[in-house]
Write a protein that holds these residues in place. Structure first.
Motif, PDB file in Angstrom:
ATOM      1  N   ILE A  87     -63.006 -15.547   3.170  1.00  0.00           N
ATOM      2  CA  ILE A  87     -62.195 -14.601   3.949  1.00  0.00           C
ATOM      3  C   ILE A  87     -62.623 -14.641   5.417  1.00  0.00           C
ATOM      4  N   THR A  88     -63.938 -14.641   5.653  1.00  0.00           N
ATOM      5  CA  THR A  88     -64.444 -14.691   7.027  1.00  0.00           C
ATOM      6  C   THR A  88     -63.983 -15.960   7.729  1.00  0.00           C
ATOM      7  N   SER A  89     -64.070 -17.084   7.055  1.00  0.00           N
ATOM      8  CA  SER A  89     -63.615 -18.352   7.652  1.00  0.00           C
ATOM      9  C   SER A  89     -62.131 -18.310   7.987  1.00  0.00           C
ATOM     10  N   ALA A 105     -74.239  -8.897  -4.804  1.00  0.00           N
ATOM     11  CA  ALA A 105     -75.012  -9.981  -5.413  1.00  0.00           C
ATOM     12  C   ALA A 105     -74.421 -10.325  -6.776  1.00  0.00           C
ATOM     13  N   SER A 106     -74.631 -11.562  -7.179  1.00  0.00           N
ATOM     14  CA  SER A 106     -74.203 -12.029  -8.498  1.00  0.00           C
ATOM     15  C   SER A 106     -75.255 -13.022  -8.984  1.00  0.00           C
ATOM     16  N   PRO A 107     -75.235 -13.392 -10.253  1.00  0.00           N
ATOM     17  CA  PRO A 107     -76.251 -14.336 -10.739  1.00  0.00           C
ATOM     18  C   PRO A 107     -76.289 -15.608  -9.887  1.00  0.00           C
ATOM     19  N   GLY A 108     -77.432 -15.874  -9.289  1.00  0.00           N
ATOM     20  CA  GLY A 108     -77.614 -17.059  -8.454  1.00  0.00           C
ATOM     21  C   GLY A 108     -77.164 -16.908  -7.020  1.00  0.00           C
ATOM     22  N   CYS A 109     -76.599 -15.771  -6.659  1.00  0.00           N
ATOM     23  CA  CYS A 109     -76.095 -15.555  -5.302  1.00  0.00           C
ATOM     24  C   CYS A 109     -76.588 -14.212  -4.777  1.00  0.00           C
ATOM     25  N   ASP A 110     -77.070 -14.215  -3.552  1.00  0.00           N
ATOM     26  CA  ASP A 110     -77.491 -12.973  -2.911  1.00  0.00           C
ATOM     27  C   ASP A 110     -76.273 -12.211  -2.397  1.00  0.00           C
ATOM     28  N   ALA A 111     -76.459 -10.930  -2.173  1.00  0.00           N
ATOM     29  CA  ALA A 111     -75.423 -10.136  -1.515  1.00  0.00           C
ATOM     30  C   ALA A 111     -75.363 -10.567  -0.052  1.00  0.00           C
ATOM     31  N   VAL A 112     -74.176 -10.524   0.533  1.00  0.00           N
ATOM     32  CA  VAL A 112     -74.018 -10.970   1.918  1.00  0.00           C
ATOM     33  C   VAL A 112     -73.110 -10.023   2.691  1.00  0.00           C
ATOM     34  N   ARG A 113     -73.279 -10.057   3.999  1.00  0.00           N
ATOM     35  CA  ARG A 113     -72.410  -9.317   4.907  1.00  0.00           C
ATOM     36  C   ARG A 113     -72.068 -10.226   6.075  1.00  0.00           C
ATOM     37  N   TYR A 114     -70.807 -10.257   6.431  1.00  0.00           N
ATOM     38  CA  TYR A 114     -70.328 -10.977   7.610  1.00  0.00           C
ATOM     39  C   TYR A 114     -69.726  -9.950   8.553  1.00  0.00           C
ATOM     40  N   SER A 115     -70.078 -10.045   9.821  1.00  0.00           N
ATOM     41  CA  SER A 115     -69.500  -9.185  10.858  1.00  0.00           C
ATOM     42  C   SER A 115     -68.908 -10.091  11.924  1.00  0.00           C
ATOM     43  N   VAL A 122     -69.193 -14.555  14.825  1.00  0.00           N
ATOM     44  CA  VAL A 122     -69.577 -14.175  13.458  1.00  0.00           C
ATOM     45  C   VAL A 122     -71.084 -14.042  13.322  1.00  0.00           C
ATOM     46  N   PHE A 123     -71.494 -12.985  12.640  1.00  0.00           N
ATOM     47  CA  PHE A 123     -72.880 -12.773  12.229  1.00  0.00           C
ATOM     48  C   PHE A 123     -72.880 -12.728  10.713  1.00  0.00           C
ATOM     49  N   SER A 124     -73.847 -13.397  10.098  1.00  0.00           N
ATOM     50  CA  SER A 124     -73.965 -13.327   8.642  1.00  0.00           C
ATOM     51  C   SER A 124     -75.399 -13.006   8.266  1.00  0.00           C
ATOM     52  N   ALA A 125     -75.536 -12.280   7.158  1.00  0.00           N
ATOM     53  CA  ALA A 125     -76.866 -11.903   6.703  1.00  0.00           C
ATOM     54  C   ALA A 125     -76.870 -11.686   5.202  1.00  0.00           C
ATOM     55  N   VAL A 126     -78.004 -12.004   4.598  1.00  0.00           N
ATOM     56  CA  VAL A 126     -78.249 -11.665   3.207  1.00  0.00           C
ATOM     57  C   VAL A 126     -78.663 -10.203   3.194  1.00  0.00           C
ATOM     58  N   THR A 127     -78.158  -9.444   2.233  1.00  0.00           N
ATOM     59  CA  THR A 127     -78.449  -8.014   2.206  1.00  0.00           C
ATOM     60  C   THR A 127     -79.019  -7.587   0.857  1.00  0.00           C
ATOM     61  N   LEU A 171     -81.550 -11.264  14.894  1.00  0.00           N
ATOM     62  CA  LEU A 171     -81.653 -11.573  13.470  1.00  0.00           C
ATOM     63  C   LEU A 171     -81.088 -10.450  12.603  1.00  0.00           C
ATOM     64  N   LEU A 172     -81.228  -9.224  13.072  1.00  0.00           N
ATOM     65  CA  LEU A 172     -80.733  -8.066  12.328  1.00  0.00           C
ATOM     66  C   LEU A 172     -79.256  -7.764  12.610  1.00  0.00           C
ATOM     67  N   GLY A 173     -78.662  -8.486  13.545  1.00  0.00           N
ATOM     68  CA  GLY A 173     -77.252  -8.262  13.876  1.00  0.00           C
ATOM     69  C   GLY A 173     -77.011  -7.025  14.710  1.00  0.00           C
ATOM     70  N   GLN A 174     -78.026  -6.595  15.450  1.00  0.00           N
ATOM     71  CA  GLN A 174     -77.901  -5.366  16.238  1.00  0.00           C
ATOM     72  C   GLN A 174     -76.739  -5.386  17.230  1.00  0.00           C
ATOM     73  N   PRO A 175     -76.514  -6.491  17.958  1.00  0.00           N
ATOM     74  CA  PRO A 175     -75.373  -6.480  18.879  1.00  0.00           C
ATOM     75  C   PRO A 175     -74.033  -6.250  18.159  1.00  0.00           C
ATOM     76  N   TRP A 176     -73.874  -6.803  16.952  1.00  0.00           N
ATOM     77  CA  TRP A 176     -72.646  -6.608  16.183  1.00  0.00           C
ATOM     78  C   TRP A 176     -72.542  -5.153  15.732  1.00  0.00           C
ATOM     79  N   ASP A 177     -73.665  -4.592  15.242  1.00  0.00           N
ATOM     80  CA  ASP A 177     -73.655  -3.189  14.834  1.00  0.00           C
ATOM     81  C   ASP A 177     -73.309  -2.279  16.007  1.00  0.00           C
ATOM     82  N   ASP A 178     -73.887  -2.561  17.178  1.00  0.00           N
ATOM     83  CA  ASP A 178     -73.619  -1.745  18.358  1.00  0.00           C
ATOM     84  C   ASP A 178     -72.130  -1.762  18.718  1.00  0.00           C
ATOM     85  N   GLU A 179     -71.510  -2.943  18.639  1.00  0.00           N
ATOM     86  CA  GLU A 179     -70.092  -3.039  18.991  1.00  0.00           C
ATOM     87  C   GLU A 179     -69.190  -2.453  17.913  1.00  0.00           C
TER      88      GLU A 179
END
Length: 199
Positions: A87-89, A105-115, A122-127, A171-179
């Motif tokens: 979806i992000t792409s 998260a799902s088996p074998g995959c971490d939870a993720v967030r894209y902003s 785009v910012f991406s992070a494992v959550t 690394l924490l995505g602070q600029p994205w969170d701020d906006e």
């Protein structure tokens, strides 16, 4: 008994293992929050998301109080792992959208967030389950090395004079969170729609 004039029916690959034998099909849940979009892009966003999830999408668009003239919508979805990345792409190339896509998260995959924002990209992070961002060791080591080298490099590369705190904020995505924070708050109480992906 077989007719002499008719060919015998044969199942091709009958003795071959089924490609899905022993596999468990995994389904994950996620959320797409379009924080701001020009009304002219609404149908295009729906079309792009439908192309990813494989079912028609009709989002409940409402006005975005933080950006008059813009609209927002939210979609809860269920699909295969990696749907949030797809979806992000599909949406990231459109320079006038502010959105976030998350996936549990799902088996074998971490939870993720894209902003994504028009200015920052785009910012991406494992959550973690509570939404905290997990930073891989290799990324932390790279930031530490960069921060340690900054005083030496400052004369030759003035645009890389970020402090350790600045690098960790990235690394924490602070600029994205701020906006995005004013757009998140302005969306409280907006309608939500559930969607189950096919395939």
């Amino acid at each position: 008994m077989q007719d002499a004039g008719r060919p015998r029916a044969e199942v091709v690959g009958e003795d071959e293992p089924h490609p899905l034998a022993g596999r468990v099909l995994v389904s994950v849940r996620g959320v797409l929050q379009v924080h701001s979009a020009p009304p002219a892009l609404c149908s295009h966003v729906e079309w792009a998301v439908a192309g990813v999830v494989g079912v028609p999408v009709s989002l409940p668009w409402v006005g975005q109080a933080a950006a008059p003239g813009m609209v927002r919508a939210e979609l809860d979805w269920q699909g295969s792992p990696g749907t949030s990345a797809a979806i992000t792409s599909a949406l990231a190339g459109w320079g006038r959208l502010r959105f976030e896509a998350t996936e549990e998260a799902s088996p074998g995959c971490d939870a993720v967030r894209y902003s994504c924002t028009p200015d920052l990209g785009v910012f991406s992070a494992v959550t973690m389950a509570n939404g905290d961002i997990l930073i891989p060791e290799s990324r932390l080591r790279a930031v530490l090395a960069l921060a340690a080298a900054t005083p030496v490099m400052a004369g030759s590369l003035p645009d890389r004079g970020n402090s350790l705190e600045d690098e960790i904020a990235l690394l924490l995505g602070q600029p994205w969170d701020d906006e995005l924070e004013p757009f998140r708050c302005a969306g409280d109480g907006a309608p939500v729609r559930w969607l189950h992906a096919t395939g």
